[in-house]
Every structure is written in structure tokens, then in C-alpha cells.
Scaffold this motif. Structure first.
Motif, PDB file in Angstrom:
ATOM      1  N   ALA A  92       0.821  -1.217   0.000  1.00 38.59           N
ATOM      2  CA  ALA A  92       0.000   0.000   0.000  1.00 38.59           C
ATOM      3  C   ALA A  92       0.856   1.270   0.000  1.00 38.59           C
ATOM      4  O   ALA A  92       0.325   2.372   0.128  1.00 38.59           O
ATOM      5  N   GLU A  93       2.197   1.083  -0.109  1.00 39.64           N
ATOM      6  CA  GLU A  93       3.146   2.208  -0.127  1.00 39.64           C
ATOM      7  C   GLU A  93       3.028   3.063   1.128  1.00 39.64           C
ATOM      8  O   GLU A  93       3.029   4.302   1.076  1.00 39.64           O
ATOM      9  N   LEU A  94       2.908   2.406   2.277  1.00 33.06           N
ATOM     10  CA  LEU A  94       2.868   3.102   3.561  1.00 33.06           C
ATOM     11  C   LEU A  94       4.244   3.006   4.228  1.00 33.06           C
ATOM     12  O   LEU A  94       5.095   2.217   3.805  1.00 33.06           O
ATOM     13  N   ASP A  95       4.427   3.755   5.298  1.00 30.69           N
ATOM     14  CA  ASP A  95       5.705   3.770   6.017  1.00 30.69           C
ATOM     15  C   ASP A  95       5.750   2.582   6.978  1.00 30.69           C
ATOM     16  O   ASP A  95       5.038   2.570   7.984  1.00 30.69           O
ATOM     17  N   ILE A  96       6.596   1.595   6.657  1.00 28.22           N
ATOM     18  CA  ILE A  96       6.613   0.395   7.517  1.00 28.22           C
ATOM     19  C   ILE A  96       7.330   0.655   8.844  1.00 28.22           C
ATOM     20  O   ILE A  96       7.190  -0.118   9.780  1.00 28.22           O
ATOM     21  N   ALA A  97       8.098   1.746   8.925  1.00 25.27           N
ATOM     22  CA  ALA A  97       8.788   2.061  10.185  1.00 25.27           C
ATOM     23  C   ALA A  97       7.844   2.733  11.185  1.00 25.27           C
ATOM     24  O   ALA A  97       8.085   2.707  12.388  1.00 25.27           O
ATOM     25  N   GLU A  98       6.744   3.320  10.681  1.00 27.94           N
ATOM     26  CA  GLU A  98       5.789   4.009  11.556  1.00 27.94           C
ATOM     27  C   GLU A  98       4.701   3.044  12.006  1.00 27.94           C
ATOM     28  O   GLU A  98       3.831   2.674  11.241  1.00 27.94           O
ATOM     29  N   ARG A  99       4.800   2.639  13.301  1.00 35.66           N
ATOM     30  CA  ARG A  99       3.799   1.695  13.811  1.00 35.66           C
ATOM     31  C   ARG A  99       3.060   2.248  15.017  1.00 35.66           C
ATOM     32  O   ARG A  99       2.397   1.532  15.740  1.00 35.66           O
ATOM     33  N   ILE A 154      -4.148  -0.271  -2.414  1.00 34.09           N
ATOM     34  CA  ILE A 154      -3.456  -1.322  -3.185  1.00 34.09           C
ATOM     35  C   ILE A 154      -4.271  -1.560  -4.447  1.00 34.09           C
ATOM     36  O   ILE A 154      -5.497  -1.679  -4.380  1.00 34.09           O
ATOM     37  N   LYS A 155      -3.584  -1.606  -5.580  1.00 34.22           N
ATOM     38  CA  LYS A 155      -4.282  -1.931  -6.830  1.00 34.22           C
ATOM     39  C   LYS A 155      -3.820  -3.314  -7.271  1.00 34.22           C
ATOM     40  O   LYS A 155      -2.620  -3.583  -7.340  1.00 34.22           O
ATOM     41  N   LEU A 156      -4.788  -4.188  -7.555  1.00 37.23           N
ATOM     42  CA  LEU A 156      -4.476  -5.568  -7.943  1.00 37.23           C
ATOM     43  C   LEU A 156      -5.177  -5.913  -9.243  1.00 37.23           C
ATOM     44  O   LEU A 156      -6.177  -5.297  -9.609  1.00 37.23           O
ATOM     45  N   LYS A 157      -4.642  -6.936  -9.919  1.00 38.88           N
ATOM     46  CA  LYS A 157      -5.364  -7.500 -11.048  1.00 38.88           C
ATOM     47  C   LYS A 157      -5.466  -8.999 -10.770  1.00 38.88           C
ATOM     48  O   LYS A 157      -4.454  -9.695 -10.697  1.00 38.88           O
ATOM     49  N   ILE A 158      -6.678  -9.474 -10.551  1.00 41.46           N
ATOM     50  CA  ILE A 158      -6.886 -10.898 -10.257  1.00 41.46           C
ATOM     51  C   ILE A 158      -7.841 -11.468 -11.293  1.00 41.46           C
ATOM     52  O   ILE A 158      -8.978 -11.006 -11.416  1.00 41.46           O
ATOM     53  N   VAL A 211      -6.783   0.584   2.234  1.00 48.37           N
ATOM     54  CA  VAL A 211      -6.100  -0.006   3.394  1.00 48.37           C
ATOM     55  C   VAL A 211      -6.058   0.995   4.543  1.00 48.37           C
ATOM     56  O   VAL A 211      -5.684   2.156   4.361  1.00 48.37           O
ATOM     57  N   SER A 212      -6.452   0.543   5.729  1.00 53.74           N
ATOM     58  CA  SER A 212      -6.388   1.386   6.929  1.00 53.74           C
ATOM     59  C   SER A 212      -5.660   0.615   8.022  1.00 53.74           C
ATOM     60  O   SER A 212      -6.021  -0.520   8.331  1.00 53.74           O
ATOM     61  N   THR A 213      -4.596   1.231   8.575  1.00 48.76           N
ATOM     62  CA  THR A 213      -3.876   0.571   9.676  1.00 48.76           C
ATOM     63  C   THR A 213      -4.149   1.338  10.972  1.00 48.76           C
ATOM     64  O   THR A 213      -4.298   2.563  10.954  1.00 48.76           O
ATOM     65  N   LEU A 214      -4.213   0.604  12.078  1.00 49.65           N
ATOM     66  CA  LEU A 214      -4.505   1.215  13.378  1.00 49.65           C
ATOM     67  C   LEU A 214      -3.649   0.536  14.452  1.00 49.65           C
ATOM     68  O   LEU A 214      -3.737  -0.679  14.632  1.00 49.65           O
ATOM     69  N   PRO A 215      -2.809   1.324  15.167  1.00 49.33           N
ATOM     70  CA  PRO A 215      -1.989   0.698  16.230  1.00 49.33           C
ATOM     71  C   PRO A 215      -2.889   0.248  17.383  1.00 49.33           C
ATOM     72  O   PRO A 215      -3.681   1.042  17.889  1.00 49.33           O
ATOM     73  N   THR A 216      -2.806  -1.018  17.743  1.00 48.04           N
ATOM     74  CA  THR A 216      -3.564  -1.516  18.899  1.00 48.04           C
ATOM     75  C   THR A 216      -2.566  -2.023  19.936  1.00 48.04           C
ATOM     76  O   THR A 216      -1.353  -1.977  19.711  1.00 48.04           O
ATOM     77  N   LEU A 217      -3.076  -2.535  21.033  1.00 46.82           N
ATOM     78  CA  LEU A 217      -2.216  -2.954  22.136  1.00 46.82           C
ATOM     79  C   LEU A 217      -1.183  -4.001  21.720  1.00 46.82           C
ATOM     80  O   LEU A 217      -0.052  -4.002  22.190  1.00 46.82           O
ATOM     81  N   PHE A 218      -1.569  -4.911  20.804  1.00 46.83           N
ATOM     82  CA  PHE A 218      -0.669  -6.022  20.470  1.00 46.83           C
ATOM     83  C   PHE A 218      -0.221  -6.015  19.008  1.00 46.83           C
ATOM     84  O   PHE A 218       0.073  -7.057  18.438  1.00 46.83           O
TER      85      PHE A 218
END
Length: 565
Positions: free
Chosen positions: A242-249, A257-261, A270-277
Motif C-alpha cells: 500500500a506504499e505506507l511507512d513500515i517504520a511508523e507503527r 493497493i491496486k491488484l489484477k486478479i 487499506v487502513s492501519t490502526l496501532p492496537t495494544l498487540f
């Protein structure tokens, strides 16, 4: 082989020569088997073809959906071979392998399987759709299990990205998530979700478990629980895609993400959310091929569709669509815009985010972080000579005020609000601070909607429901006397849920002269509702009961998505 089957069907007076020629023409143009083309064109049913092949070749016909399949049997025939010949292994008895085939006379398939497995082949005949279903169900599940088992859980590289709070060497993290098993597992999670018709994928890390769920037909289902130590590898792989920053957690992030299936272009939000674990990731699947823009197929009843069509063809005014998140408001609005999208009309939309791009419509992605709010976009639209304006959502007084003014100055405005029913929308606009006389002058029609699951056609059966229950939910005594309630018992086609697909329930309230007068007088939402019903409006519950009478959905489903009137 296909022509031979076609000629056999003609010789046995099952189809005509003319029908065969048409099927052969379609085969030259689009490919496919002659048998499936004859079925597609309505000249033959799957059932009659299976019975004919069974009689003709002296092999038994079977219902694949009722067969218990041992996962070990699947490994005898690779996925690509099963797809190529449309065959499916059922069971093994001594030196003999029982094989379901769409064409039991296909000697090439039989020879290939004999050579590959070393077993004699005992063919049985099954319908093409049943074989496709079995391949989709058993092979992808098997592939998912293989992908997980193929990951070395003792691999030290994966330890580097296990704890989201530790500092991580970026080069080592990237090499870990680019390893073939992790890539394969992510690809299979995505392709399985798309093949099951899921709308969302949830990856949820907990202290001692890691869960993946799909939302299918509005309901979440647990599909797999990969090992906990894979959670960081999978989330990092998806963030790279998704071309996001993998160092930022530590902060939420949004990407695409663009796919061809299988020749289908799929967009994933894509949405990421920091949770407890660890990071929870939710992906919304946007598949344009599944977007139904035909208003007549969304679930409208005749009178409601007439009222809605009349409103969206008005020269100016406001049409509001209301309902909770995920109730299909966007699809209804896109369908309305597609209906009025002509070369002489300038249509502009402000959306957050733009879910599907539509040809001939100028779509703007709202970005509040840089000041491009709904209100700011709407102000700019009015300087762009629009005929029709769509505002993704009216959230505040400023947006509502500009939308109302636009509707009163010769523009047709479409928008959405989050309210429980159509009459309640008037109260919401009043609470935002819009004057009653402006609402009555600008609003043409309010539509409230919900999505309910449709009963699976393949396992639909009649079910008895107590008379009192039916009377309590809103049926009349006369309706109860003739009512046939249906329910899906569950089958492989619907994943044993009893439901497949969804249809919308609509509550359409045209703002007629009586309603306008009541708004100006300050009538309550309840009074507005009674007046609207008196003038012919069907509530969401009434719409649901009609769908039950038509055998499209179940009583339980209507009780789940609608309130009693």
C-alpha cells in the motif's frame, strides 16, 4: 470433443441444429465449452445435460455438494489440471480414483490423470458449476493451509519484526516480509476474499492469537488464525504493497493497493490502526465489476422507484439518501448519477474517499487535512458551472447551508446523512441549524435504506413460523393465511450460511405539499412519518415484509435490520 457432444444433443432431439450453431458461434467469439454455452443461452439446463451425459456414457451422475471430500485426495490432482479439464477428485478405492468430470468422454483428461497419479480413473459426471464451486472451495483452502505450513516458524528473521514496540533494522524487516511464503500467504488471503465476494478483510492481532476475518454480505466470518508471530510480517507486507511507512507503527495510516486478479481490476482501501498487540489492518475491497448501477435491480418497489426517478430528473432541489455506514448509500447515489449522466449535463462530486471512478463525472477526493473539506469543495463547485452536485456527506451546518443554497439556486444536489429513517432526516437538518422554510423549499425527496441478505437460491426451503410472531412483526391476518416463509438451510454455494448476496430495503419519502407545510409548522418526526405513510410511503419494515412475501429474504433477517413501525 465439444462438437461431438453438440451433435449428440441434436441427434437425441435435446437441442436443434440452429441452437447448436449459435452456441458454436459464441464459442468462436468468447471461447468456453459448447455445453456451458448452450446453458448460458438458455437452450439447455445443467440438470438435463448431466442426466444426458450420464445416460450416454453409462456413468453415474452425482451431486458434488453432498460429497464428503478428504483433503488428502485433493493433492492427487494439481489445481491447474483440475481447472484445465474441469475435473475434481472425490475418493480413492484401492487402485481406483473416482473423478467428477463435466465431460466423462474426455480421454485426454483421463489419460493425463492416469499418468500423473498412477491410478485407474473411475469417472462420474457432475455439473460444471458444481465442479467450479468444489475447486474454488477445496483448492484455495488447501493452498492457504500449505502457505502457512510452508513458513518456517523457527526462522530467526521473523523474530526481528515480532514486537511492534522494538526498534527494527529496516533492511532485515524488508527482507523478511519479501520471503516467498509470506508473500504467498498475503496473496492467498486477498484472492480468497475476492473469490468469496467479501467486502472487507480484517487482520486482528491479540496477545496470544492472530485472527483474519472476512465481511461477506454484511456479516463478519472468522476464516483463519495464522501463527501469532506472523502478525508483524503480514502487516509489513501489506504496508509495503500500500506504499505506507513500515517504520511508523505508532500512528494510523491510510493507503491503497491496486491488484489484477483473473483479469479483474480490484482496488483495496487499506487502513492501519496501532492496537495494544500490533497493528490492526482493515482492507475495503472495491471491485468495479460488482458495482450494480441499474436502479431497477437494487430492490426498489414500483411506486418507490417512480418517486425516486422523478426526483433525480428534477431541474433543481435536493435528494437525500440516509442510512448507517455500509447500507449501500454510495451505490444508490452512483446509480442515480449514472441514470442522469448525459453529455449535456455537468456532474460534480465531493467524496471521502472516491470509491469508484465513473466516466463523465468529475469526482473530487475530499482531504480535510489540507483544508479541502466538503464545504470548501462545494463552494468551488458552484463556480464550475455545475448542473448536478453530489456531496458525499452533510456533516455540519456549513456544508448543509451551502447545499441548501445550491438547491435553491437552480442546481440538483445529491447527498447523504446518517439517520435511522427518512422523516428523522428533517429533525437532523433542523438540529444542524437549517431554517424550516429552507428545508421545505429545497428538499425534494428523502430515501432511507438498509441492506438485507438474500436467501441462497440453491438451498432455499420453506419454514414454518408461528402465526403470532408473523402478526407481531407487521403482517396482516390475511397475509399470514397465505404466506410461505423461506429460509436457506446452508450449502457449499453460500458457505453454509443460508444466504448469498444482498438486496436493499427502501423507505422513499417525497416531500409533498402536506409534508412541506408540516415542516414549516415544526411537526415532529413521528407526525411526519404518519403523514408520509398516509400519502403512500412504505417504511423500511414494510419494504422488508414485502421481500419476505416474495421469498427473497427471511423473517430473521428483516428483524435484524429494521425497527418495528
Amino acid at each position: 470433443m465439444a462438437e461431438k457432444l453438440g451433435q449428440l444433443l441434436v441427434n437425441n432431439n435435446i437441442i436443434t441444429e440452429e441452437q447448436l450453431n449459435k452456441a458454436l458461434e459464441l464459442q468462436k467469439k468468447d471461447g468456453g465449452r459448447v455445453g456451458s454455452n448452450l446453458i448460458k443461452m438458455g437452450y439447455l439446463t445443467e440438470e438435463s445435460l448431466v442426466k444426458f451425459l450420464s445416460r450416454q456414457h453409462g456413468v453415474p451422475a452425482i451431486a458434488l455438494s453432498s460429497q464428503e471430500i478428504d483433503p488428502a485426495i485433493i493433492k492427487f490432482i494439481p489445481y491447474d489440471v483440475a481447472q484445465k479439464y474441469q475435473i475434481f477428485p472425490i475418493s480413492k478405492n484401492g487402485a481406483s480414483l473416482k473423478l467428477a468430470m463435466t465431460d466423462p468422454a474426455n480421454v485426454f483428461a483421463i489419460d493425463d490423470v492416469k499418468f500423473m497419479t498412477g491410478y485407474d480413473v473411475e469417472p462420474v459426471v457432475a455439473s460444471e458449476s458444481a465442479i467450479k464451486e468444489a475447486i474454488s472451495k477445496h483448492y484455495e483452502q488447501s493452498d492457504l493451509k500449505d502457505a502457512i505450513s510452508g513458513i518456517d516458524l523457527n526462522n530467526d528473521d521473523l523474530d526481528l519484526i515480532q514486537d511492534s514496540n522494538d526498534d527494527v533494522d529496516m533492511s532485515e524487516l524488508k527482507s523478511a516480509v519479501e520471503e516467498a511464503p509470506v508473500v504467498k500467504l498475503v496473496n492467498l488471503i486477498l484472492s480468497e476474499a475476492i473469490s468469496r465476494g467479501a467486502s472487507d478483510i480484517h487482520l486482528e492481532p491479540y496477545e496470544k492469537s492472530f485472527r483474519i476475518r472476512y465481511r461477506v454480505d454484511g456479516m463478519l466470518y472468522d476464516v483463519m488464525q495464522p501463527p501469532v508471530r506472523l502478525k508483524a510480517a503480514l502487516s509489513s507486507r501489506l504496508k509495503i504493497m500500500a506504499e505506507l511507512d513500515i517504520a511508523e507503527r505508532r500512528l494510523p495510516q491510510d493507503g491503497r493497493i491496486k491488484l489484477k486478479i483473473k483479469d479483474r481490476a480490484i482496488d483495496l482501501r487499506v487502513s492501519t490502526l496501532p492496537t495494544l498487540f500490533g497493528e490492526k489492518i482493515v482492507m475495503r475491497i472495491l471491485d468495479k465489476s460488482n458495482l450494480n448501477l441499474d436502479l431497477t435491480k437494487l430492490g426498489f418497489e414500483e411506486n418507490a422507484l417512480k418517486d425516486f426517478t422523478k426526483a433525480i430528473h428534477s431541474p433543481f432541489g435536493m435528494v437525500l439518501v440516509t442510512g448507517p455506514t455500509g447500507s449501500g448509500k454510495t451505490t444508490t447515489l452512483y446509480s442515480a448519477m449514472s441514470t442522469v449522466n448525459k453529455v449535456d449535463v455537468n456532474i460534480m462530486t465531493a467524496e471521502d474517499p472516491v470509491e469508484y471512478n465513473l466516466l463523465g463525472i468529475n469526482q473530487v477526493h475530499v482531504r480535510e487535512d489540507i483544508g479541502l473539506t466538503f464545504a470548501a469543495a462545494l463552494r468551488s463547485f458552484l463556480r464550475q458551472d455545475p448542473d448536478i452536485v453530489m456531496v458525499g456527506e452533510i456533516r455540519d451546518f456549513e456544508t448543509a447551508e451551502i447545499a441548501v443554497k445550491a438547491a435553491l439556486t437552480g442546481h440538483l444536489v445529491f447527498s447523504t446523512l446518517h439517520t435511522n429513517d427518512a422523516p428523522g432526516t428533517i429533525s437532523r437538518l433542523l438540529n444542524m441549524g437549517i431554517e424550516p422554510f429552507l428545508i421545505s423549499a429545497s428538499v425534494l425527496l428523502i430515501l432511507a435504506q438498509r441492506l438485507c441478505r438474500k436467501i441462497c437460491e440453491k438451498c432455499k426451503e420453506e419454514v414454518k413460523i408461528p402465526e403470532n410472531t408473523l402478526l407481531n412483526i407487521g403482517f396482516t391476518q390475511d397475509e399470514v393465511n397465505t404466506l410461505k416463509c423461506m429460509k436457506g438451510k446452508g450449502c457449499p454455494a453460500c458457505g453454509d450460511t443460508g444466504y448469498k448476496g444482498r438486496i436493499a430495503l427502501y423507505e422513499v419519502m417525497p416531500v409533498n405539499d402536506d409534508i412541506k407545510e408540516m415542516i414549516v409548522k415544526g411537526s415532529t418526526a413521528n407526525d411526519l412519518k404518519k403523514a408520509a405513510i398516509k400519502s403512500g410511503m412504505k417504511t423500511l419494515r414494510m419494504s422488508g415484509l414485502t421481500k419476505v412475501k416474495e421469498g427473497m429474504t427471511s423473517v430473521e433477517e428483516i428483524l435484524r435490520v429494521t425497527f418495528a413501525d
